[in-house]
Design a protein around this motif. Structure first.
Motif, PDB file in Angstrom:
ATOM      1  N   ASP A  79      52.556 -18.972  35.423  1.00 24.72           N
ATOM      2  CA  ASP A  79      51.252 -18.384  35.743  1.00 24.72           C
ATOM      3  C   ASP A  79      51.106 -17.476  36.861  1.00 24.72           C
ATOM      4  O   ASP A  79      51.792 -17.650  37.843  1.00 24.72           O
ATOM      5  CB  ASP A  79      50.096 -19.363  36.013  1.00 24.72           C
ATOM      6  N   LEU A  80      50.183 -16.688  36.627  1.00 25.02           N
ATOM      7  CA  LEU A  80      49.799 -15.676  37.797  1.00 25.02           C
ATOM      8  C   LEU A  80      48.516 -16.521  38.643  1.00 25.02           C
ATOM      9  O   LEU A  80      47.460 -16.780  37.857  1.00 25.02           O
ATOM     10  CB  LEU A  80      49.320 -14.295  37.424  1.00 25.02           C
ATOM     11  N   PHE A  81      48.926 -16.816  39.929  1.00 23.99           N
ATOM     12  CA  PHE A  81      47.643 -17.279  40.611  1.00 23.99           C
ATOM     13  C   PHE A  81      46.891 -16.314  41.535  1.00 23.99           C
ATOM     14  O   PHE A  81      47.284 -15.482  42.158  1.00 23.99           O
ATOM     15  CB  PHE A  81      48.084 -18.342  41.351  1.00 23.99           C
ATOM     16  N   ILE A 136      42.571 -19.042  38.544  1.00 27.34           N
ATOM     17  CA  ILE A 136      42.077 -18.984  39.569  1.00 27.34           C
ATOM     18  C   ILE A 136      42.142 -20.503  40.411  1.00 27.34           C
ATOM     19  O   ILE A 136      41.758 -20.511  41.674  1.00 27.34           O
ATOM     20  CB  ILE A 136      40.525 -18.342  39.783  1.00 27.34           C
ATOM     21  N   ASP A 137      42.133 -21.499  39.526  1.00 26.02           N
ATOM     22  CA  ASP A 137      42.423 -22.670  40.251  1.00 26.02           C
ATOM     23  C   ASP A 137      43.712 -23.224  40.085  1.00 26.02           C
ATOM     24  O   ASP A 137      44.293 -23.499  39.147  1.00 26.02           O
ATOM     25  CB  ASP A 137      41.481 -23.737  39.346  1.00 26.02           C
ATOM     26  N   SER A 138      44.166 -23.459  41.422  1.00 22.07           N
ATOM     27  CA  SER A 138      45.592 -24.150  41.369  1.00 22.07           C
ATOM     28  C   SER A 138      45.940 -25.364  40.784  1.00 22.07           C
ATOM     29  O   SER A 138      46.925 -25.640  40.307  1.00 22.07           O
ATOM     30  CB  SER A 138      45.972 -24.179  42.921  1.00 22.07           C
ATOM     31  N   ARG A 139      44.941 -26.265  40.617  1.00 24.70           N
ATOM     32  CA  ARG A 139      44.975 -27.465  39.871  1.00 24.70           C
ATOM     33  C   ARG A 139      45.276 -27.334  38.184  1.00 24.70           C
ATOM     34  O   ARG A 139      45.929 -28.140  37.591  1.00 24.70           O
ATOM     35  CB  ARG A 139      43.899 -28.152  39.971  1.00 24.70           C
ATOM     36  N   GLU A 140      45.003 -26.143  37.799  1.00 27.09           N
ATOM     37  CA  GLU A 140      45.307 -25.710  36.324  1.00 27.09           C
ATOM     38  C   GLU A 140      46.505 -25.087  36.218  1.00 27.09           C
ATOM     39  O   GLU A 140      47.021 -24.619  34.872  1.00 27.09           O
ATOM     40  CB  GLU A 140      44.292 -25.100  35.949  1.00 27.09           C
ATOM     41  N   ILE A 141      47.432 -24.810  37.203  1.00 25.91           N
ATOM     42  CA  ILE A 141      48.726 -23.747  37.165  1.00 25.91           C
ATOM     43  C   ILE A 141      49.565 -24.531  36.499  1.00 25.91           C
ATOM     44  O   ILE A 141      49.953 -25.735  36.461  1.00 25.91           O
ATOM     45  CB  ILE A 141      49.020 -23.598  38.673  1.00 25.91           C
ATOM     46  N   LYS A 142      50.370 -23.698  35.577  1.00 24.36           N
ATOM     47  CA  LYS A 142      51.400 -24.113  34.661  1.00 24.36           C
ATOM     48  C   LYS A 142      52.623 -22.974  35.039  1.00 24.36           C
ATOM     49  O   LYS A 142      52.311 -21.920  35.565  1.00 24.36           O
ATOM     50  CB  LYS A 142      51.128 -23.943  33.186  1.00 24.36           C
ATOM     51  N   SER A 159      37.943 -20.149  50.083  1.00 25.16           N
ATOM     52  CA  SER A 159      38.739 -19.007  49.841  1.00 25.16           C
ATOM     53  C   SER A 159      40.106 -19.837  49.085  1.00 25.16           C
ATOM     54  O   SER A 159      40.578 -20.954  49.424  1.00 25.16           O
ATOM     55  CB  SER A 159      39.418 -18.245  50.948  1.00 25.16           C
ATOM     56  N   HIS A 160      40.339 -19.454  47.925  1.00 27.60           N
ATOM     57  CA  HIS A 160      41.519 -19.985  47.234  1.00 27.60           C
ATOM     58  C   HIS A 160      43.005 -19.890  47.499  1.00 27.60           C
ATOM     59  O   HIS A 160      43.688 -20.254  47.324  1.00 27.60           O
ATOM     60  CB  HIS A 160      41.294 -19.679  45.596  1.00 27.60           C
ATOM     61  N   THR A 212      46.362 -12.103  46.393  1.00 30.46           N
ATOM     62  CA  THR A 212      45.562 -12.615  47.449  1.00 30.46           C
ATOM     63  C   THR A 212      45.234 -11.558  48.426  1.00 30.46           C
ATOM     64  O   THR A 212      45.649 -10.471  48.361  1.00 30.46           O
ATOM     65  CB  THR A 212      46.328 -13.754  48.358  1.00 30.46           C
ATOM     66  N   ASP A 213      44.342 -11.848  49.448  1.00 30.22           N
ATOM     67  CA  ASP A 213      43.885 -10.833  50.323  1.00 30.22           C
ATOM     68  C   ASP A 213      44.269 -11.213  51.653  1.00 30.22           C
ATOM     69  O   ASP A 213      43.955 -10.861  52.740  1.00 30.22           O
ATOM     70  CB  ASP A 213      42.506 -10.805  50.438  1.00 30.22           C
ATOM     71  N   ILE A 214      45.227 -12.124  51.909  1.00 28.65           N
ATOM     72  CA  ILE A 214      45.893 -12.445  53.129  1.00 28.65           C
ATOM     73  C   ILE A 214      47.452 -12.485  52.779  1.00 28.65           C
ATOM     74  O   ILE A 214      48.077 -12.179  51.945  1.00 28.65           O
ATOM     75  CB  ILE A 214      45.807 -13.970  53.653  1.00 28.65           C
TER      76      ILE A 214
END
Length: 470
Positions: free
Chosen positions: A30-32, A21-27, A41-42, A59-61
């Motif tokens: 991964d599912l964001f 849920i944190d884009s900084r941790e994405i590898k 809002s992330h 996402t909700d957008i």
């Protein structure tokens, strides 16, 4: 690995290797899941997540991309179910949840230590994830949803089916634990805190009390009867609710508290039984914490004579009223206390026992500002000398935080030293024989939060270097 269509209804068979849920941790892969946080809002970080290798986004957008974008109406609401599907979590562990403004960590560690010889029990909380000899550092008292399910699944695979968990008000507010079924819910104290998140004390109290609704039908709710906010649960229709405290109407009544030479003795009276406790922990607040821990073990069917003997040999709890002995001729205490109630408990426990009290503390940036002046006023009037310093300032000016702590007090028994390491050295330099030095606020934390970074830092390491270099 799971395919996206296994996690949420869609046509995509995209392989998913992790949930973030944190884009900084994405590898890569991964599912964001772009949840809606307290301040942001992330979804604002979808592009960053994609650039880092996200395989898909929920996402909700509306968002156009070359990777699958799944739009849902309630991102936060489906996160737990996605995690359950991804990790295959069975939700059959015995969960012991502890909430309260103060005392969560101490009570949780006490329970773990009392049960560790009888059960494969793990701990999740401020001190990280602890099981066996393994320790995993975490950033939150109660980990975020995707990490919590990951850790619990790992513990399940390692045959740790008893979990003692600190449950923060924020985790309850953001429904991180909403789908768990607790065997026990323990309430220590509820005093004012985290109003930057909850806005009102009433919201904060209700958030804490909501843990009771997550207890299984055959589970138990254990509350501090001497705490007026915990007592609110007595007016609600819960089965198997037990109270503890000095109040004579408590199910487990605390009596005859005595402290001498670093040992505390007290009695717990329950149904015409008297349990005489000899505790290695000082402070009346630790009597309450230990009583709550005793009750859980007692209800679990652990022999009381075993518990009484085990309590005598409980180890010190790191960063919690931790007495540090480097051969110095004064008392040195390291503690995590950062609320007014927590600081009062520490100060009052040592009152009148030492020549002078030298107290070092600060206040965290980006957190409740209303409590700063209250804390400053109290310590300036109850310590002989105060050293104000930084404590996770984040984006705030440390000088401004200290100004707010000092408020309108006209005392001159303080100094401000922004750099916390320098401040600690100053406190230790000025300490004399039979003084008490209280280093408060961070305990054994291993970071200092400055802006959006976590810089490696630990009070204990600073203190240890001081004595080994002098």
């Amino acid at each position: 690995m799971k395919r996206l269509c296994e996690l949420i209804e869609c046509e995509y068979e995209t392989p998913i290797y992790g949930i973030k849920i944190d884009s900084r941790e994405i590898k890569e892969g991964d599912l964001f899941v772009a949840v809606n946080g307290f301040n942001v809002s992330h979804s604002e970080f979808i592009e960053d997540a994609i650039n880092k290798g996200a395989a898909a986004v929920i996402t909700d957008i509306d968002y156009e991309s070359h990777i699958p974008i799944i739009k849902v109406s309630d991102v936060n609401g489906i996160l737990n179910q996605i995690c359950i599907q991804f990790y295959g979590y069975q939700n059959n562990q015995k969960l012991i949840g502890i909430t309260g403004t103060d005392g969560k960590t101490t009570t949780a560690v006490m329970i773990k230590e009392l049960l560790c010889e009888k059960r494969n029990i793990a701990y999740i909380g401020t001190n990280g994830i602890e099981y066996g000899k393994q320790v995993i550092k975490t950033e939150n008292t109660t980990p975020t949803n995707e990490k919590l399910y990951k850790y619990l699944t790992k513990l399940q695979e390692e045959n740790y089916n008893d979990i003692v968990m600190e449950v923060s008000s924020e985790s309850l507010l953001h429904q991180r634990v909403i789908d768990f079924h607790f065997q026990y819910a323990i309430f220590t104290t509820i005093t004012e805190d985290h109003l930057n998140i909850h806005k009102t004390i009433e919201n904060y109290i209700e958030s804490k009390l909501s843990l009771a609704s997550l207890v299984k039908e055959d589970g138990a709710i254990i509350i501090n009867r001497d705490d007026c906010n915990c007592r609110l649960l007595l007016n609600r229709n819960f089965n198997h609710l037990y109270t503890y405290g000095k109040d004579q109407n408590s199910d487990f009544q605390i009596c005859n508290i005595q402290e001498e030479k670093g040992i505390t003795t007290f009695d717990i009276q329950h149904q015409h039984q008297n349990f005489h406790i000899i505790s290695p922990y000082i402070g009346e607040y630790n009597v309450y914490n230990l009583c709550a821990a005793f009750i859980v073990c007692y209800l679990e069917g652990i022999d009381s004579s075993y518990l009484i003997q085990k309590i005598k040999t409980l180890p010190p709890i790191k960063g919690r009223t931790e007495s540090l002995d480097f051969g110095q001729n004064y008392k040195l205490i390291l503690d995590y206390a950062h609320t007014l109630n927590g600081i009062k408990n520490i100060v009052e426990s040592f009152q009148g026992k030492y020549k002078r009290t030298i107290l070092l503390t600060g206040a965290a940036g980006g957190r409740e500002k209303e409590k700063r002046e209250k804390i400053g006023k109290y310590i300036l009037n109850h310590a002989d000398f105060v050293i104000f310093t930084m404590d996770d300032p984040r984006y705030e000016s440390v000088d401004c935080i200290i100004d707010q702590m000092i408020g309108n007090e006209k005392k001159n028994n303080y100094i401000r030293i922004i750099n916390r390491e320098e401040a600690i050295r100053y406190a230790l330099d000025m300490a004399e024989e039979d003084d008490l030095v209280l280093i408060l606020g961070k305990g054994r934390d291993n970071y200092m939060a400055i802006e959006d970074k976590r810089i490696d830092y630990c009070d204990y390491d600073v203190i240890s270097r001081y004595f080994h270099n002098t």
